[in-house]
Design a protein around this motif. Structure first.
Motif, PDB file in Angstrom:
ATOM      1  N   LYS A  93       6.492   2.405  19.743  1.00 43.85           N
ATOM      2  CA  LYS A  93       6.024   3.692  19.205  1.00 43.85           C
ATOM      3  C   LYS A  93       5.246   4.481  20.261  1.00 43.85           C
ATOM      4  CE  LYS A  93       4.582   3.042  15.067  1.00 43.85           C
ATOM      5  NZ  LYS A  93       3.829   2.776  13.838  1.00 43.85           N
ATOM      6  N   GLY A 149      -4.452  -0.701   3.655  1.00 39.87           N
ATOM      7  CA  GLY A 149      -5.652  -1.353   3.115  1.00 39.87           C
ATOM      8  C   GLY A 149      -6.945  -1.075   3.857  1.00 39.87           C
ATOM      9  N   ARG A 189      -7.186  13.480  12.043  1.00 41.86           N
ATOM     10  CA  ARG A 189      -6.666  12.104  12.163  1.00 41.86           C
ATOM     11  C   ARG A 189      -6.201  11.563  10.815  1.00 41.86           C
ATOM     12  NH1 ARG A 189      -4.319   8.242  11.609  1.00 41.86           N
ATOM     13  NH2 ARG A 189      -4.410   6.234  12.659  1.00 41.86           N
ATOM     14  N   THR A 193      -0.675  10.964  10.308  1.00 43.36           N
ATOM     15  CA  THR A 193       0.585  10.232  10.156  1.00 43.36           C
ATOM     16  C   THR A 193       1.503  10.983   9.190  1.00 43.36           C
ATOM     17  OG1 THR A 193      -0.651   8.208  10.563  1.00 43.36           O
ATOM     18  CG2 THR A 193       1.577   7.953   9.727  1.00 43.36           C
ATOM     19  N   GLY A 229       4.580   5.120  -2.619  1.00 47.91           N
ATOM     20  CA  GLY A 229       3.252   4.823  -2.069  1.00 47.91           C
ATOM     21  C   GLY A 229       2.443   6.084  -1.883  1.00 47.91           C
ATOM     22  N   LEU A 230       1.285   6.129  -2.529  1.00 44.87           N
ATOM     23  CA  LEU A 230       0.456   7.334  -2.458  1.00 44.87           C
ATOM     24  C   LEU A 230      -0.861   7.054  -1.747  1.00 44.87           C
ATOM     25  CD1 LEU A 230       0.832   9.055  -5.935  1.00 44.87           C
ATOM     26  CD2 LEU A 230       1.408   9.973  -3.691  1.00 44.87           C
ATOM     27  N   SER A 252       6.089   6.855  -6.559  1.00 47.06           N
ATOM     28  CA  SER A 252       5.772   5.541  -7.124  1.00 47.06           C
ATOM     29  C   SER A 252       4.497   5.018  -6.498  1.00 47.06           C
ATOM     30  CB  SER A 252       6.908   4.549  -6.898  1.00 47.06           C
ATOM     31  OG  SER A 252       6.877   4.069  -5.584  1.00 47.06           O
ATOM     32  N   ALA A 306       4.900   2.643   1.816  1.00 49.98           N
ATOM     33  CA  ALA A 306       4.000   1.590   1.342  1.00 49.98           C
ATOM     34  C   ALA A 306       4.045   0.393   2.299  1.00 49.98           C
ATOM     35  CB  ALA A 306       4.372   1.173  -0.073  1.00 49.98           C
ATOM     36  N   LEU A 307       5.084  -0.418   2.170  1.00 52.48           N
ATOM     37  CA  LEU A 307       5.120  -1.653   2.955  1.00 52.48           C
ATOM     38  C   LEU A 307       6.513  -1.915   3.510  1.00 52.48           C
ATOM     39  CD1 LEU A 307       2.914  -4.056   0.818  1.00 52.48           C
ATOM     40  CD2 LEU A 307       2.479  -3.342   3.165  1.00 52.48           C
ATOM     41  N   ASN A 329       5.862   1.215   8.082  1.00 54.74           N
ATOM     42  CA  ASN A 329       6.427   0.405   9.156  1.00 54.74           C
ATOM     43  C   ASN A 329       7.403  -0.604   8.564  1.00 54.74           C
ATOM     44  OD1 ASN A 329       5.197   1.249  11.670  1.00 54.74           O
ATOM     45  ND2 ASN A 329       3.254   0.557  10.789  1.00 54.74           N
ATOM     46  N   ASN A 354       6.441   7.657  12.105  1.00 51.76           N
ATOM     47  CA  ASN A 354       5.019   7.526  11.735  1.00 51.76           C
ATOM     48  C   ASN A 354       4.110   7.458  12.957  1.00 51.76           C
ATOM     49  OD1 ASN A 354       4.864   4.817  12.555  1.00 51.76           O
ATOM     50  ND2 ASN A 354       5.460   4.062  10.538  1.00 51.76           N
ATOM     51  N   GLY A 357       0.076   9.074  13.708  1.00 51.86           N
ATOM     52  CA  GLY A 357      -1.232   8.414  13.619  1.00 51.86           C
ATOM     53  C   GLY A 357      -1.716   7.991  14.996  1.00 51.86           C
TER      54      GLY A 357
HETATM   55  P1  NAD Z   1      -2.678   2.692   2.281  1.00 46.46           P
HETATM   56  O1  NAD Z   1      -3.303   1.392   1.976  1.00 46.46           O
HETATM   57  O2  NAD Z   1      -3.550   3.892   2.437  1.00 46.46           O
HETATM   58  O3  NAD Z   1      -1.550   3.073   1.205  1.00 46.46           O
HETATM   59  C1  NAD Z   1      -0.496   2.261   0.814  1.00 46.46           C
HETATM   60  C2  NAD Z   1      -0.215   2.562  -0.660  1.00 46.46           C
HETATM   61  O4  NAD Z   1       0.987   1.915  -1.054  1.00 46.46           O
HETATM   62  C3  NAD Z   1      -1.320   2.072  -1.585  1.00 46.46           C
HETATM   63  O5  NAD Z   1      -1.790   3.150  -2.359  1.00 46.46           O
HETATM   64  C4  NAD Z   1      -0.645   0.979  -2.410  1.00 46.46           C
HETATM   65  O6  NAD Z   1      -1.143   0.880  -3.721  1.00 46.46           O
HETATM   66  C5  NAD Z   1       0.807   1.457  -2.401  1.00 46.46           C
HETATM   67  N1  NAD Z   1       1.766   0.401  -2.700  1.00 46.46           N
HETATM   68  C6  NAD Z   1       1.704  -0.917  -2.398  1.00 46.46           C
HETATM   69  N2  NAD Z   1       2.800  -1.562  -2.864  1.00 46.46           N
HETATM   70  C7  NAD Z   1       3.559  -0.637  -3.473  1.00 46.46           C
HETATM   71  C8  NAD Z   1       4.807  -0.679  -4.159  1.00 46.46           C
HETATM   72  N3  NAD Z   1       5.476  -1.822  -4.274  1.00 46.46           N
HETATM   73  N4  NAD Z   1       5.312   0.472  -4.654  1.00 46.46           N
HETATM   74  C9  NAD Z   1       4.652   1.646  -4.520  1.00 46.46           C
HETATM   75  N5  NAD Z   1       3.446   1.744  -3.897  1.00 46.46           N
HETATM   76  C10 NAD Z   1       2.915   0.614  -3.376  1.00 46.46           C
HETATM   77  O7  NAD Z   1      -1.826   2.427   3.625  1.00 46.46           O
HETATM   78  P2  NAD Z   1      -1.286   3.507   4.637  1.00 46.46           P
HETATM   79  O8  NAD Z   1      -2.248   3.608   5.758  1.00 46.46           O
HETATM   80  O9  NAD Z   1      -0.851   4.725   3.906  1.00 46.46           O
HETATM   81  O10 NAD Z   1      -0.018   2.738   5.230  1.00 46.46           O
HETATM   82  C11 NAD Z   1       1.233   2.747   4.563  1.00 46.46           C
HETATM   83  C12 NAD Z   1       2.318   2.356   5.554  1.00 46.46           C
HETATM   84  O11 NAD Z   1       2.293   3.257   6.667  1.00 46.46           O
HETATM   85  C13 NAD Z   1       2.172   0.960   6.165  1.00 46.46           C
HETATM   86  O12 NAD Z   1       3.461   0.439   6.394  1.00 46.46           O
HETATM   87  C14 NAD Z   1       1.480   1.230   7.478  1.00 46.46           C
HETATM   88  O13 NAD Z   1       1.724   0.209   8.430  1.00 46.46           O
HETATM   89  C15 NAD Z   1       2.149   2.530   7.864  1.00 46.46           C
HETATM   90  N6  NAD Z   1       1.407   3.330   8.847  1.00 46.46           N
HETATM   91  C16 NAD Z   1       0.149   3.764   8.588  1.00 46.46           C
HETATM   92  C17 NAD Z   1      -0.498   4.570   9.517  1.00 46.46           C
HETATM   93  C18 NAD Z   1      -1.855   5.162   9.261  1.00 46.46           C
HETATM   94  O14 NAD Z   1      -2.278   6.025  10.050  1.00 46.46           O
HETATM   95  N7  NAD Z   1      -2.549   4.803   8.211  1.00 46.46           N
HETATM   96  C19 NAD Z   1       0.137   4.905  10.729  1.00 46.46           C
HETATM   97  C20 NAD Z   1       1.433   4.449  10.953  1.00 46.46           C
HETATM   98  C21 NAD Z   1       2.060   3.668   9.995  1.00 46.46           C
END
Ligand code: NAD
Length: 470
Positions: A93, A149, A189, A193, A229-230, A252, A306-307, A329, A354, A357
């Motif tokens: 990345k 998280g 910041r 993302t 994922g919100l 969702s 989300a994941l 990711n 993504n 970020g």
């Molecule tokens: P976060 O914890 O803020 O949000 C993730 C959300 O997904 C949570 O609200 C959770 O309840 C929800 N979730 C979990 N399981 C779910 C399911 N089965 N169905 C629907 N929703 C579900 O995390 P984030 O920072 O938003 O990261 C999300 C993804 O983005 C991850 O894969 C992370 O590696 C990737 N990412 C994050 C960043 C960043 O800047 N935060 C940067 C690059 C990539």
């Protein structure tokens, strides 16, 4: 976890791209492997007097550039395979968006939703102290950031703990990014993302060859968007995609999913969830049978945010999106990828999409090292010189601008303007580079392989120029 581990998916994608690169096998092996993994456990006292033993990791995938960089994930099922896979993705990345870092990732095996805040603070501070002890954190060594998280609060605890252990280090704030503004963070910041996801989708929707392949019209206007994922990434991606003209037809979260073909009001859904603790039952929307049901809805752009491995061999045949925009990711397993490619679905890959970020994290790190807010030195100067230019034009034209119009024209750039502009430029340029790889290698018919080729090529050149692999 679906049919295979996350790390083997990353390796499979790497190997596919390596076929298009003419470098010695040893060099490609070095770029593929994870350089170091620190796995550790530590005890934390609970409120009831008992102890929990916490499992944690920090993986540093590549030291070809320093510091290494990558988020910290708090999740009950995080494991070493996942942390190593995410660290590898960070290396690629950073290369794609020309951010001069190697890749890393951290994981702490806890459920942040079920862990009291004071406990989270103790765990975060102890995790940081363990990283300090082993030299796995520092402004020039390894710089964490938020991930699933975790958020600005955890990053502030990390910066504070690191600062306490490095008394007098003026650069201590640069040991971590994604901090709150008052703790050395940078404007833009939090949204970066999701905003980057928007820029990436917008680029794909203006690419004539891709649109022709998909049988789609240009632009986001009226396109049906579905977001899984919100959290930080999903919420902001949804917000900017809607502001850009998209129609948010389904959402969702962990507890359920909602659908309205006429469009959902994102802020109203967020308020509903805050009040009722669930998105289910949102007025005017249909509640779907399961959170995963959104992945199979007919739409133009599906945004898994989300994941990992949510699109797998078991559901890929039923995906009816034209574009999968990987905000999370690793949301697509290698088997699902093959199915989707066969079915003509375009995947905009995570390690490009993504990267907003880490791009803005890079700006935050630069800000911390330079100890000055972007725009502070030049904002007023720019406003004065543009004001003089406008005045000269007004005199020559014999007409004056309205006051509001004048303010708009002469306004100097704030930190947030500069950050957003740097992010937009980065996402456009990276997309252009990925497409240029495909033009040079017409056999590469997917964006992920092209993105990998682009990244691995840059890293290989960097090793060659160091003279390590002549
Ligand atoms: P976060 O914890 O803020 O949000 C993730 C959300 O997904 C949570 O609200 C959770 O309840 C929800 N979730 C979990 N399981 C779910 C399911 N089965 N169905 C629907 N929703 C579900 O995390 P984030 O920072 O938003 O990261 C999300 C993804 O983005 C991850 O894969 C992370 O590696 C990737 N990412 C994050 C960043 C960043 O800047 N935060 C940067 C690059 C990539």
């Amino acid at each position: 976890m679906s049919e295979q581990g996350f790390l083997s998916t990353v390796h499979r994608n790497f190997d596919r791209a390596a076929r298009y690169l003419d470098y010695p096998a040893g060099l490609l092996d070095q770029i593929k492997i994870c350089n170091s993994v620190y796995r550790f456990s530590f005890p934390v006292r609970r409120e009831d007097g008992g102890f929990d033993v916490i499992e944690a990791w920090r993986a540093e995938h590549s030291h070809h550039k320093l510091p290494v960089k990558g988020g910290i994930r708090y999740a009950p099922d995080v494991n070493e395979d996942e942390v190593m896979a995410l660290a590898a993705l960070m290396t690629f990345k950073c290369a794609i968006v020309d951010v001069p870092f190697g890749g890393a990732k951290g994981g702490v095996k806890i459920d942040p939703r079920k862990t009291p805040v004071h406990q989270l603070e103790r765990i975060t501070r102890r995790y940081t102290a363990e990283l300090v002890k082993k030299g796995f954190i520092g402004p020039g060594i390894d710089v964490p950031a938020p991930d699933y998280g975790t958020g600005p609060r955890e990053m502030a605890w990390i910066a504070d703990t690191y600062g306490q252990l490095h008394n007098g280090d003026v650069d201590a704030f640069a040991c971590v990014t994604g901090k709150p503004i008052t703790q050395g963070g940078i404007h833009g910041r939090k949204e970066a993302t999701g905003r980057g996801v928007f820029f990436g989708v917008r680029e794909a929707l203006s690419d004539e060859a891709l649109l022709k392949q998909l049988g789609m019209t240009a632009g986001l206007g009226g396109k049906r968007v579905v977001v899984q994922g919100l959290g930080n990434v999903g919420y902001h991606a949804a917000k900017f995609l809607v502001e850009g003209g998209g129609t948010l037809v389904a959402l969702s979260e962990i507890e359920g999913a909602i659908y309205n073909p006429k469009g959902l009001d994102l802020e109203a859904v967020m308020n509903w969830r805050r009040e009722t603790k669930s998105i289910k039952g949102f007025p005017g929307a249909e509640t779907l049978p399961s959170p995963a049901a959104v992945l199979e809805l007919e739409c133009d752009v599906l945004v898994p945010a989300a994941l990992e491995n949510v699109l797998h061999a078991g559901n890929a045949e039923r995906v009816r999106a034209k574009i999968v925009a990987e905000a999370a990711n690793g949301p697509t397993s290698a088997d699902a990828e093959e199915i989707l490619r066969r079915r003509g679905v375009v995947i905009i890959p995570d390690m490009y999409l993504n990267a907003g970020g880490v791009t803005v994290s890079y700006f935050e790190w630069l800000k911390n090292l330079s100890h000055v807010r972007f725009g502070r030195l030049n904002k007023k100067f720019e406003e004065a010189s543009t004001g003089r230019l406008v005045h000269a034009i007004e005199m020559a034209a014999g007409r004056s601008l309205e006051e509001a119009e004048r303010r708009q024209v002469v306004r100097g750039a704030s930190e947030e303007d500069l950050v957003n502009s740097g992010l937009e430029e980065t996402m456009i340029e990276a997309f252009r580079q990925i497409r240029a790889v495909q033009i040079k290698n017409p056999k590469i018919d997917d964006l992920r392989t092209a993105a990998f080729v682009n990244a691995v090529d840059k890293i290989a050149v960097s090793y060659m120029e160091l003279g390590i692999f002549p």
